[in-house]
Design a protein around this motif. Structure first.
Motif, short mmCIF file in Angstrom:
data_model
loop_
_atom_site.label_atom_id
_atom_site.label_comp_id
_atom_site.label_asym_id
_atom_site.label_seq_id
_atom_site.Cartn_x
_atom_site.Cartn_y
_atom_site.Cartn_z
N LYS A 155 -19.31 75.56 -10.31
CA LYS A 155 -18.01 75.75 -11.38
C LYS A 155 -19.21 75.20 -12.67
O LYS A 155 -18.49 76.36 -13.50
CB LYS A 155 -16.98 74.55 -11.21
CG LYS A 155 -16.08 74.91 -12.13
CD LYS A 155 -15.11 73.39 -12.58
CE LYS A 155 -15.72 72.51 -12.75
NZ LYS A 155 -14.69 71.40 -12.79
N LEU A 156 -20.18 75.02 -12.18
CA LEU A 156 -20.82 74.21 -13.86
C LEU A 156 -22.03 75.12 -13.87
O LEU A 156 -22.60 75.48 -15.22
CB LEU A 156 -21.21 72.69 -13.92
CG LEU A 156 -19.51 71.74 -13.83
CD1 LEU A 156 -19.98 70.51 -13.65
CD2 LEU A 156 -19.08 72.21 -14.93
N LYS A 198 -19.98 67.39 -25.96
CA LYS A 198 -19.74 66.97 -24.52
C LYS A 198 -20.75 67.36 -23.94
O LYS A 198 -21.46 68.61 -23.93
CB LYS A 198 -18.90 69.11 -24.30
CG LYS A 198 -18.46 68.49 -23.05
CD LYS A 198 -16.90 69.49 -22.84
CE LYS A 198 -15.99 68.78 -22.03
NZ LYS A 198 -15.22 69.82 -21.72
N LYS A 246 -25.80 71.11 -22.23
CA LYS A 246 -24.54 69.83 -21.93
C LYS A 246 -25.25 69.24 -21.53
O LYS A 246 -24.73 67.82 -20.99
CB LYS A 246 -23.21 70.61 -21.96
CG LYS A 246 -22.46 71.67 -22.54
CD LYS A 246 -21.32 71.66 -21.55
CE LYS A 246 -20.76 72.98 -22.22
NZ LYS A 246 -19.60 73.34 -22.56
N CYS A 247 -26.76 69.34 -20.83
CA CYS A 247 -27.77 68.82 -19.56
C CYS A 247 -28.00 67.37 -21.39
O CYS A 247 -28.53 67.17 -21.89
CB CYS A 247 -29.03 69.42 -19.27
SG CYS A 247 -28.26 70.61 -18.18
N CYS A 298 -28.36 75.18 -20.34
CA CYS A 298 -28.31 73.57 -19.76
C CYS A 298 -27.88 72.74 -21.68
O CYS A 298 -28.10 71.52 -21.52
CB CYS A 298 -29.41 73.17 -19.00
SG CYS A 298 -29.36 71.58 -18.61
N ASP A 340 -21.84 78.41 -17.05
CA ASP A 340 -21.94 77.34 -18.42
C ASP A 340 -23.48 77.28 -18.32
O ASP A 340 -23.41 77.28 -19.18
CB ASP A 340 -21.42 76.35 -18.10
CG ASP A 340 -20.90 76.20 -19.52
OD1 ASP A 340 -20.26 76.49 -20.16
OD2 ASP A 340 -21.38 75.35 -19.69
N ALA A 341 -24.34 76.59 -17.59
CA ALA A 341 -25.43 75.82 -17.69
C ALA A 341 -26.31 77.02 -17.80
O ALA A 341 -27.21 76.83 -18.90
CB ALA A 341 -26.11 75.19 -16.55
N MET A 371 -27.32 71.79 -10.49
CA MET A 371 -26.64 72.57 -11.57
C MET A 371 -27.16 73.29 -12.75
O MET A 371 -26.42 74.27 -12.74
CB MET A 371 -25.59 71.15 -11.73
CG MET A 371 -24.43 71.84 -12.69
SD MET A 371 -23.46 70.34 -13.67
CE MET A 371 -24.86 69.15 -13.95
N CYS A 372 -28.73 72.59 -13.08
CA CYS A 372 -29.56 72.71 -13.88
C CYS A 372 -30.44 73.95 -13.31
O CYS A 372 -31.16 74.08 -14.23
CB CYS A 372 -29.40 72.26 -14.82
SG CYS A 372 -28.11 70.98 -15.77
N TYR A 419 -22.57 66.75 -19.62
CA TYR A 419 -22.53 66.81 -18.70
C TYR A 419 -22.47 65.65 -17.83
O TYR A 419 -22.55 64.82 -18.36
CB TYR A 419 -22.96 67.72 -17.38
CG TYR A 419 -23.18 68.91 -17.78
CD1 TYR A 419 -22.10 69.59 -17.56
CD2 TYR A 419 -24.69 70.05 -17.80
CE1 TYR A 419 -21.84 71.72 -17.83
CE2 TYR A 419 -24.03 71.31 -18.11
CZ TYR A 419 -23.56 72.09 -17.94
OH TYR A 419 -23.27 73.40 -18.20
N GLU A 434 -18.65 71.53 -7.60
CA GLU A 434 -18.74 70.75 -9.26
C GLU A 434 -19.92 72.04 -9.75
O GLU A 434 -19.48 71.90 -10.39
CB GLU A 434 -18.94 69.67 -9.63
CG GLU A 434 -18.88 68.73 -10.25
CD GLU A 434 -17.66 69.62 -11.50
OE1 GLU A 434 -17.30 69.14 -12.88
OE2 GLU A 434 -16.62 69.68 -10.54
#
Length: 124
Positions: free
Chosen positions: A67-68, A24, A79-80, A77, A71-72, A10-11, A26, A64
């Protein structure tokens, strides 16, 4: 194991930003997985790459991730968690060193305008 790779990847293209933007984050439910074991499983890694590239089916975790990931990338990142940033760095280095072709394809798809590459001085 599949879910862990999803969160790690994801990242994949996200940097190791130092501060999180806002409260917020992940999910951290996959942070305790052995990243080296996941990266050592070519079949699972390739399945996620195909999912991200749109050339293969996606597991729920893959959907997922897909989708993320934008944004990452946009938020470096932010929200990581710290663990996700460390694991992301490991995944990025692995892909750059061992799957350079796939790394370039991911960059081309998810960083089409080159903003991430420019911010992180990444050459193709």
């Amino acid at each position: 194991m599949k879910a862990t790779l999803a969160i790690l990847v994801m990242c994949v293209l996200a940097s190791l930003a130092t501060a999180a933007a806002g409260d917020k984050k992940y999910t951290e439910k996959f942070d305790n997985v052995n990243v080296d074991e996941v990266l050592g499983n070519t079949r699972i890694l390739n399945a996620y790459i195909k999912c991200l590239m749109g050339t293969g089916s996606c597991s729920p975790e893959g959907r997922e991730l897909k989708k993320l990931l934008p944004d990452a990338l946009q938020t470096d990142c932010s929200k990581c968690s710290d663990v996700q940033r460390r694991n992301s760095n490991k995944v990025i280095n692995f892909l750059r060193n061992n799957k350079a072709g796939e790394w370039k394809l991911l960059l081309d798809k998810y960083d089409a305008n080159g903003a991430y590459r420019a911010r992180h001085n990444i050459k193709n």
